[in-house]
Design a protein around this motif. Structure first.
Motif, PDB file in Angstrom:
ATOM      1  N   MET A 255      -5.253 -19.902  22.457  1.00  0.00           N
ATOM      2  CA  MET A 255      -5.445 -18.493  22.140  1.00  0.00           C
ATOM      3  C   MET A 255      -6.863 -18.016  22.443  1.00  0.00           C
ATOM      4  O   MET A 255      -7.060 -16.881  22.903  1.00  0.00           O
ATOM      5  CB  MET A 255      -5.104 -18.237  20.664  1.00  0.00           C
ATOM      6  CG  MET A 255      -5.141 -16.764  20.274  1.00  0.00           C
ATOM      7  SD  MET A 255      -4.047 -15.692  21.255  1.00  0.00           S
ATOM      8  CE  MET A 255      -2.449 -16.189  20.639  1.00  0.00           C
TER       9      MET A 255
ATOM     10  N   ARG B 126      -2.795 -11.488  16.480  1.00  0.00           N
ATOM     11  CA  ARG B 126      -4.139 -11.960  16.834  1.00  0.00           C
ATOM     12  C   ARG B 126      -4.963 -10.869  17.501  1.00  0.00           C
ATOM     13  O   ARG B 126      -6.160 -10.712  17.219  1.00  0.00           O
ATOM     14  CB  ARG B 126      -4.033 -13.171  17.755  1.00  0.00           C
ATOM     15  CG  ARG B 126      -5.386 -13.792  18.082  1.00  0.00           C
ATOM     16  CD  ARG B 126      -6.109 -14.252  16.808  1.00  0.00           C
ATOM     17  NE  ARG B 126      -7.466 -14.675  17.101  1.00  0.00           N
ATOM     18  CZ  ARG B 126      -7.812 -15.901  17.453  1.00  0.00           C
ATOM     19  NH1 ARG B 126      -6.874 -16.834  17.572  1.00  0.00           N
ATOM     20  NH2 ARG B 126      -9.070 -16.198  17.684  1.00  0.00           N
TER      21      ARG B 126
ATOM     22  N   ILE C 278       1.020 -12.801  19.227  1.00  0.00           N
ATOM     23  CA  ILE C 278       0.003 -12.172  20.077  1.00  0.00           C
ATOM     24  C   ILE C 278      -0.473 -10.856  19.467  1.00  0.00           C
ATOM     25  O   ILE C 278      -1.674 -10.574  19.403  1.00  0.00           O
ATOM     26  CB  ILE C 278       0.556 -11.949  21.499  1.00  0.00           C
ATOM     27  CG1 ILE C 278       0.764 -13.296  22.199  1.00  0.00           C
ATOM     28  CG2 ILE C 278      -0.378 -11.063  22.316  1.00  0.00           C
ATOM     29  CD1 ILE C 278       1.424 -13.195  23.555  1.00  0.00           C
TER      30      ILE C 278
ATOM     31  N   LEU D 149       1.824  -4.710  25.556  1.00  0.00           N
ATOM     32  CA  LEU D 149       2.413  -6.042  25.589  1.00  0.00           C
ATOM     33  C   LEU D 149       3.893  -5.931  25.924  1.00  0.00           C
ATOM     34  O   LEU D 149       4.629  -5.179  25.264  1.00  0.00           O
ATOM     35  CB  LEU D 149       2.229  -6.744  24.239  1.00  0.00           C
ATOM     36  CG  LEU D 149       2.910  -8.116  24.098  1.00  0.00           C
ATOM     37  CD1 LEU D 149       2.289  -9.129  25.059  1.00  0.00           C
ATOM     38  CD2 LEU D 149       2.822  -8.612  22.658  1.00  0.00           C
TER      39      LEU D 149
END
Length: 447
Positions: free
Chosen positions: A112, A24, A21, A10
């Motif tokens: 999401m 999750r 992010i 990421l």
């Protein structure tokens, strides 16, 4: 928890979004490595590129752009697939990155659940895996690049504009896009805007209510409604009348339309894919096509190259069309003679793939032997004597010259001067022959 968790990289400088992010993804069982600047990401990814299933990268970073990160890592031996996160104003840049090899992009803000679905799809979409599926449109580098783009576009709901000459295979490309998309189980509705009279086109696309005009004896559902949640393919969109273009723009912008004679708006749920052989970017305003509609249709563009620019596809297409034609007939044909193949390779194909298919189907229908000869493909160029068909000597000469030139170019890596030496001709003569035989693109720019 997934049995084989993905490892995700990421690149996100926003601590709130990045943290959300990461949290999750880890809850989904994926392992995440997070960098908050572009330079840190480049250094980090270089060391673990072969272990990453996907890199999720923001385009706007504090030090360098996500595009720079992507370009600097693209030449790694095991470069991971990239998925970009963009704002609305960066969509053009994201599309350009997809054309350069990125597998996907998401526009902020996003749901999401959809983000997770696209991540799961993106980590499986590497170039080598696309090849494992087998290419559907051809074997040349040019057509495979176009097909890769179509497969990347498939997961998006944004409009796609397919450009290309008449007969190049735009509808086949549109059907491929539909078949590999999440909408594949829904209808694919094709509309040829050039084949329907202008006064009927609005009713055919949007439908009409009973009594809307003389002869409208009952409600008629148009193509936009019949497409459901599938794909509405508007072929030859450049021939759509100007008044109807405004209604199409509303269909795309608002996701709604009115049947002719109707007052209540209908919900439009399909994806719009359009195609044209015209250069719509040069036809804006008074020249016949609305500029605002063009930009809405061309959010995700792709060009299907003409057959003369992808000779490598000719043997593949010959085989495919022959198989299809033979399967629908009672004739027994083993294949194309060497001379027939050479004749096909030297022919300019002004009608593109459509002409090639038609010539193969005619050859199968009229052939009197197990092998298709040059005269079966090009009867207008052949001379018959008894039961024998003779190919013109010019065709035979061109085929032989093409074969020798290709061998010399392969041997010299496309260097014209060296190839001319092997063939004992001047560089000028070789270049003239390459141009005539459609081999000019085989030359190295440095030669």
């Amino acid at each position: 928890m997934q049995p084989d968790p993905a490892r995700i990289g990421l690149v996100e400088d926003d601590p709130v979004m990045g943290g959300s992010i990461v949290q999750r993804l880890e809850l989904e069982g994926w392992r995440v490595t997070w960098w908050q600047s572009g330079r840190d990401a480049i250094s980090g990814i270089e060391g673990i590129s072969d272990a990453l299933d996907l890199v999720i990268c923001d385009i706007r970073l504090p030090d360098i752009s996500g595009e720079v990160v992507f370009n600097e890592l693209a030449n790694l031996p095991n470069s991971p697939p990239f998925m970009f996160v963009t704002s609305q104003g960066e969509i053009d840049q994201a599309v350009r990155l997809m054309r350069s090899g990125a597998v996907d992009f998401m526009t902020k803000p996003f749901a999401m659940d959809e983000f997770l679905r696209r991540i799961d799809a993106g980590r499986r979409t590497t170039h080598s895996q696309l090849r494992l599926k087998g290419y559907f449109l051809g074997e040349s580098t040019a057509i495979q690049h176009a097909e890769d783009l179509l497969r990347r576009y498939a997961g998006h709901d944004l409009p796609v504009l397919i450009a290309g000459e008449t007969g190049s295979g735009k509808e086949v490309a549109a059907r491929l896009l539909h078949e590999v998309s999440p909408r594949s189980a829904e209808p694919f509705i094709a509309v040829n805007c050039a084949a329907i009279p202008a006064e009927l086109l609005e009713s055919e696309i949007f439908g009409h209510e009973k009594g809307a005009f003389t002869g409208a004896q009952q409600r008629h559902l148009g193509y936009a409604e019949r497409a459901g949640k599938g794909t509405l393919f508007l072929d030859e969109i450049g021939d759509m009348p100007m008044p109807l273009q405004a209604k199409l723009l509303r269909l795309i912008e608002d996701g709604s339309f009115n049947r002719v004679g109707g007052e209540a708006p209908c919900k439009f749920r399909a994806r719009v894919v359009s195609a044209t052989h015209r250069d719509l970017a040069q036809r804006g305003g008074s020249s016949g096509f609305r500029e605002d509609l063009y930009f809405r249709l061309a959010v995700l563009p792709v060009t299907i190259p003409p057959l003369r620019e992808r000779h490598e596809d000719i043997p593949w297409l010959l085989g495919r069309f022959l198989e299809n034609a033979v399967s629908r007939s009672d004739v027994r044909i083993r294949g194309f003679s060497a001379l027939a193949q050479e004749a096909a390779l030297t022919y300019p194909w002004p009608g593109n793939v459509r002409e090639l298919r038609n010539r193969v189907e005619r050859a199968v229908a009229l052939s009197t032997s197990e092998w298709i000869m040059p005269g079966d493909l090009f009867p207008e160029r052949a001379v018959k004597s008894g039961n024998t068909t003779f190919a013109p000597l010019a065709d035979v000469r061109d085929a032989a010259e093409r074969r020798q030139i290709e061998r010399a170019l392969d041997e010299t890596g496309g260097q014209i001067a060296k190839a001319a030496g092997l063939l004992a001709v001047s560089r000028t003569t070789l270049w003239e022959k390459m141009t005539r035989l459609g081999l000019a693109d085989r030359a190295r720019s440095t030669s």
